[in-house]
Design a protein around this motif. Sequence first.
Motif, PDB file in Angstrom:
ATOM      1  N   GLN A  91       0.830  -1.200   0.000  1.00 23.99           N
ATOM      2  CA  GLN A  91       0.000   0.000   0.000  1.00 23.99           C
ATOM      3  C   GLN A  91       0.875   1.264   0.000  1.00 23.99           C
ATOM      4  OE1 GLN A  91      -2.714   0.159   3.302  1.00 23.99           O
ATOM      5  NE2 GLN A  91      -3.536   2.149   2.693  1.00 23.99           N
ATOM      6  N   SER A  92       1.944   1.248   0.829  1.00 27.59           N
ATOM      7  CA  SER A  92       2.791   2.444   0.921  1.00 27.59           C
ATOM      8  C   SER A  92       4.043   2.329   0.049  1.00 27.59           C
ATOM      9  CB  SER A  92       3.176   2.683   2.376  1.00 27.59           C
ATOM     10  OG  SER A  92       3.654   1.471   2.931  1.00 27.59           O
ATOM     11  N   ASN A  94       6.787   1.261  -0.409  1.00 23.97           N
ATOM     12  CA  ASN A  94       8.016   0.701   0.128  1.00 23.97           C
ATOM     13  C   ASN A  94       9.161   0.669  -0.876  1.00 23.97           C
ATOM     14  OD1 ASN A  94       7.540   0.276   2.834  1.00 23.97           O
ATOM     15  ND2 ASN A  94       6.433  -1.632   2.460  1.00 23.97           N
ATOM     16  N   GLY A 146       2.429   9.440  -6.570  1.00 21.79           N
ATOM     17  CA  GLY A 146       2.067   8.181  -5.928  1.00 21.79           C
ATOM     18  C   GLY A 146       1.840   7.066  -6.928  1.00 21.79           C
ATOM     19  N   GLN A 150       3.929   3.599  -7.372  1.00 22.73           N
ATOM     20  CA  GLN A 150       3.367   2.263  -7.311  1.00 22.73           C
ATOM     21  C   GLN A 150       3.716   1.463  -8.565  1.00 22.73           C
ATOM     22  OE1 GLN A 150       2.951   0.272  -5.201  1.00 22.73           O
ATOM     23  NE2 GLN A 150       0.868   0.279  -4.371  1.00 22.73           N
ATOM     24  N   ASN A 173      -3.361   4.088  -1.130  1.00 17.27           N
ATOM     25  CA  ASN A 173      -2.770   5.407  -0.937  1.00 17.27           C
ATOM     26  C   ASN A 173      -2.877   6.292  -2.187  1.00 17.27           C
ATOM     27  OD1 ASN A 173      -2.086   4.604   1.585  1.00 17.27           O
ATOM     28  ND2 ASN A 173       0.104   5.049   1.382  1.00 17.27           N
TER      29      ASN A 173
ATOM     30  N   ARG B 313      12.990   0.347   7.998  1.00 14.49           N
ATOM     31  CA  ARG B 313      12.094   0.210   6.843  1.00 14.49           C
ATOM     32  C   ARG B 313      12.854  -0.346   5.637  1.00 14.49           C
ATOM     33  NH1 ARG B 313       6.608   2.456   6.574  1.00 14.49           N
ATOM     34  NH2 ARG B 313       5.940   1.945   4.466  1.00 14.49           N
ATOM     35  N   GLU B 407       7.611   3.047  11.163  1.00 13.05           N
ATOM     36  CA  GLU B 407       7.484   4.393  10.564  1.00 13.05           C
ATOM     37  C   GLU B 407       8.818   5.069  10.542  1.00 13.05           C
ATOM     38  OE1 GLU B 407       5.013   5.698   8.871  1.00 13.05           O
ATOM     39  OE2 GLU B 407       4.193   3.700   9.186  1.00 13.05           O
TER      40      GLU B 407
END
Lengths: 221, 407
Positions: A91-92, A94, A146, A150, A173, B313, B407
């Motif tokens: 989703q984020s 990464n 965004g 992705q 997102n 992360r 985070e």
Amino acid sequence: MLIELEQIHKVYHVGEVDVPALQDVSLSVARGEFLAITGASGCGKSTLLNLLGCLDQPTAGRYRLDGAEVSGLSWSELARVRNSRIGFVFQSFNLLMRQSALENVELPLVYGPPIPAPERRGRALELLARVGLADRVHHTPVQLSGGQQQRVAIARALVNRPALILADEPTGNLDSHSGHDIMTLFHELHAQGLTIIAVTHSDEIAQAAQRIIRMQDGRIL
Amino acid sequence: MMAILPLRIALRALRRNKVRSSLTVLGIIVGTAALIAVMAVGQGASVMVREQIESMGSNMVLVFPGSMRTGGAHSGAGGRQSLTAADGDAIAAECPGVVAVCPVIRSWTQVVYRDNNWRSMTQGVTPSYREIRGWSMQGGEFFQEADVRGATRVCVIGGTVADNLFAGEDPVGKVVRLNSMPFRVVGVLARKGTAAWGQDQDDTILAPATTVARVLEGSPFNSVSQLMIGVATAEIVPDVIQDIESLLRQRHRVRTPEDDDFTVMDLTEITETVTQVSRLMTVMLSVIASISLLVGGIGIMNIMLVSVTERTREIGVRMAVGASPRDIMLQFLVEAIVLSALGAVVGVALGAGAAGIISRVNNWPVLVSLSSIGLAMLFAGLIGVFFGWYPAWRASRLNPIECLRHE
């Protein structure tokens, strides 16, 4: 069958308390399927996705991926399975923030069997072109929108030619327009024969999938 | 994962935090530089001692008044005026293998020539001094036996004294004042340079022993600071030492070696003592320098732990795409080793430079040996591995799911 789960249990130990996250989950996914997993938050769908992605091990039960037993493998062996069989879309996103789109896409190849650098680069460039980012290969994630980020993540997921793409809220997102673009991309990939499993709240994705699995309290309904 | 890759990842990560990396490296730099400089000074001293012994010749025996033996309430060597010129004559007459004996009387003197003055050790000796030390003349001549018998006011000066008093003028034939007493300079000694124990051998004045005793010390020529004895060959030195010891015990009515009021030494013994002292100093200072290197290592560990937390992360992403725990471990370990290796290289260069400056400023002999460089590099490398291990291990044990949620 690409995926065979048999009576998977997953229990988390939180202090003194055992929290069951998955109970008696059995599931088969055929090669080339597009599967959506939905359910309220806390229903165990993320846990299931982590198990499918070999990021975690079940407490009990068996998991065969592509005919090979995965449950009971060591962390190093799981890493190798992730590297060669599975592509993740989060989703984020990464992505590694300080590296270019190209370097991000190359990353899984770095941890795989040795490939000459020019070939690595060639494969990454080819995939970036395929997701429509041929003119953005040297941009870092902060320089990308965004939706573009992705798409870099999807290119990264594809670069090791995995058997399975696991997507965790891939449009969560994104604005609806970008989300739509990403869905179109998933459709194309599916049409080309890729197996995709997506965890989602989104009806759009769920509708797009061939099969929808609903979960509640750690069980498949 | 290919071998070169962790290195590239490490370099990239270190470049990202330039200030932080440099400060971390600084700890290692200081430690390594200190280690290199200390070892350079220590080894320089040791080499110098060895060279000195070779240049002085190994067939010289020294006798000092007083005992150096420990235990009991003996005063140290030179502590008592128990050694006389007559002892020297007896040794020359009765000990086989002794080719020359020279009594030495030392006296600190203020030397004045016109407007120039200088403070130096005047040694009262006999012409056999030159023979035993193998010291040649740069100009003029050494004084004669007749000067000793007659206690004439003549002297021979070393190169340093000549430089400071005469500034280019030829000293031979000039009159200088030693503690206000006029002495005629009859010769200038050839230069010998700095001795193993750091003393400038050319900063000396030689005068007849009798003259020094009567004129400078105001006492009859009797007790001496030291007897310098030339032996025919190096092989018989141990025998000669035994002969001298039993002769002196007889003359001083000493019954057991424990009661000796004199000390007989040959040069190897002196050298060993000096070398041992310098070696001990080197080891002690190296230990202190190593501690600062250790502190630098703790700095590396600290920064690596911070770095692992900051990049949780990133670790998660790398694990998700297939990095094994070993890959992650390697990445952070290489980063720590690069830091310490970088510090070691700069530290060695800086330490060698510091050693050069020390040698120039203090006029100490220094030696930056390959073995000390190797040792310092190895030690710094080990520090990197040792202190990098724990943070790297922690990074490798992280759970990818939790990392990705971080985070």
